[in-house]
Scaffold this motif. Structure first.
Motif, PDB file in Angstrom:
ATOM      1  N   UNK A 184     -73.380  31.467  -6.761  1.00 48.74           N
ATOM      2  CA  UNK A 184     -73.670  30.092  -6.342  1.00 48.74           C
ATOM      3  C   UNK A 184     -72.829  29.721  -5.127  1.00 48.74           C
ATOM      4  N   UNK A 185     -71.546  30.057  -5.164  1.00 43.64           N
ATOM      5  CA  UNK A 185     -70.653  29.767  -4.035  1.00 43.64           C
ATOM      6  C   UNK A 185     -71.146  30.453  -2.770  1.00 43.64           C
ATOM      7  N   UNK A 186     -71.501  31.718  -2.883  1.00 46.08           N
ATOM      8  CA  UNK A 186     -71.974  32.476  -1.723  1.00 46.08           C
ATOM      9  C   UNK A 186     -73.283  31.899  -1.186  1.00 46.08           C
ATOM     10  N   UNK A 187     -74.161  31.435  -2.080  1.00 53.93           N
ATOM     11  CA  UNK A 187     -75.418  30.830  -1.640  1.00 53.93           C
ATOM     12  C   UNK A 187     -75.151  29.611  -0.773  1.00 53.93           C
ATOM     13  N   UNK A 188     -74.241  28.759  -1.222  1.00 52.93           N
ATOM     14  CA  UNK A 188     -73.903  27.575  -0.432  1.00 52.93           C
ATOM     15  C   UNK A 188     -73.251  27.973   0.888  1.00 52.93           C
ATOM     16  N   UNK A 189     -72.359  28.957   0.857  1.00 53.58           N
ATOM     17  CA  UNK A 189     -71.698  29.393   2.088  1.00 53.58           C
ATOM     18  C   UNK A 189     -72.704  29.947   3.091  1.00 53.58           C
ATOM     19  N   UNK A 190     -73.611  30.787   2.620  1.00 52.14           N
ATOM     20  CA  UNK A 190     -74.588  31.405   3.510  1.00 52.14           C
ATOM     21  C   UNK A 190     -75.569  30.389   4.082  1.00 52.14           C
ATOM     22  N   UNK A 191     -75.821  29.316   3.344  1.00 47.56           N
ATOM     23  CA  UNK A 191     -76.741  28.298   3.845  1.00 47.56           C
ATOM     24  C   UNK A 191     -76.024  27.253   4.698  1.00 47.56           C
ATOM     25  N   UNK A 192     -74.721  27.383   4.834  1.00 48.43           N
ATOM     26  CA  UNK A 192     -73.968  26.481   5.689  1.00 48.43           C
ATOM     27  C   UNK A 192     -73.580  25.175   5.036  1.00 48.43           C
ATOM     28  N   UNK A 193     -73.665  25.107   3.720  1.00 48.06           N
ATOM     29  CA  UNK A 193     -73.289  23.889   3.007  1.00 48.06           C
ATOM     30  C   UNK A 193     -71.848  24.043   2.528  1.00 48.06           C
ATOM     31  N   UNK A 194     -71.031  23.063   2.855  1.00 52.16           N
ATOM     32  CA  UNK A 194     -69.638  23.073   2.436  1.00 52.16           C
ATOM     33  C   UNK A 194     -69.447  21.971   1.409  1.00 52.16           C
ATOM     34  N   UNK A 195     -68.986  22.353   0.231  1.00 49.17           N
ATOM     35  CA  UNK A 195     -68.766  21.382  -0.833  1.00 49.17           C
ATOM     36  C   UNK A 195     -67.271  21.153  -0.939  1.00 49.17           C
ATOM     37  N   UNK A 196     -66.886  19.891  -0.887  1.00 56.40           N
ATOM     38  CA  UNK A 196     -65.480  19.531  -0.955  1.00 56.40           C
ATOM     39  C   UNK A 196     -65.221  18.624  -2.141  1.00 56.40           C
ATOM     40  N   UNK A 225     -66.708  38.009 -17.045  1.00 55.86           N
ATOM     41  CA  UNK A 225     -67.170  38.462 -15.726  1.00 55.86           C
ATOM     42  C   UNK A 225     -68.564  37.945 -15.412  1.00 55.86           C
ATOM     43  N   UNK A 226     -69.438  37.948 -16.411  1.00 57.72           N
ATOM     44  CA  UNK A 226     -70.811  37.499 -16.180  1.00 57.72           C
ATOM     45  C   UNK A 226     -70.856  36.055 -15.686  1.00 57.72           C
ATOM     46  N   UNK A 227     -69.961  35.213 -16.177  1.00 50.08           N
ATOM     47  CA  UNK A 227     -69.903  33.815 -15.748  1.00 50.08           C
ATOM     48  C   UNK A 227     -69.275  33.730 -14.362  1.00 50.08           C
ATOM     49  N   UNK A 270     -73.002  41.793   1.794  1.00 48.33           N
ATOM     50  CA  UNK A 270     -71.742  42.014   1.109  1.00 48.33           C
ATOM     51  C   UNK A 270     -71.318  40.721   0.440  1.00 48.33           C
ATOM     52  N   UNK A 271     -71.111  40.782  -0.860  1.00 48.86           N
ATOM     53  CA  UNK A 271     -70.638  39.615  -1.597  1.00 48.86           C
ATOM     54  C   UNK A 271     -69.197  39.869  -1.977  1.00 48.86           C
ATOM     55  N   UNK A 272     -68.372  38.914  -1.691  1.00 51.27           N
ATOM     56  CA  UNK A 272     -66.957  39.058  -1.979  1.00 51.27           C
ATOM     57  C   UNK A 272     -66.594  38.168  -3.154  1.00 51.27           C
TER      58      UNK A 272
END
Length: 92
Positions: free
Chosen positions: A66-78, A57-59, A2-4
């Protein structure tokens, strides 16, 4: 999976970020948009007359992916310094 999609994915702040890196980049947003009859596209890409989004929307969906990829891999960008409280685990 599920992608939010978040409202932040559609935020005008992305335009400011893109302009700060390359002022001409937003001129290329149209090249990221699929030119296809709306009746043939998935509903998620259908035009929304009530949309107040500043970017296509496409952008925004690419930003979300990209955000979800980082979240799922456990990388937090601040952005900016992280204020760590006195009770933070020093071993991290």
């Amino acid at each position: 999976m599920l992608i939010i999609f978040l409202q932040a994915d559609f935020s005008r702040n992305w335009l400011d970020l893109y302009r700060s890196v390359d002022p001409t980049f937003i001129n290329h947003f149209n090249s990221l948009c699929v030119k296809q009859d709306d009746s043939l596209r998935p509903p998620i890409f259908s035009p929304d007359e009530n949309s107040t989004a500043d970017i296509p929307k496409e952008v925004a969906y690419r930003i979300c992916a990209i955000r979800e990829t980082f979240e799922e891999s456990g990388v937090l960008i601040l952005r900016g310094p992280l204020n760590v409280g006195d009770n933070a685990d020093e071993s991290m």
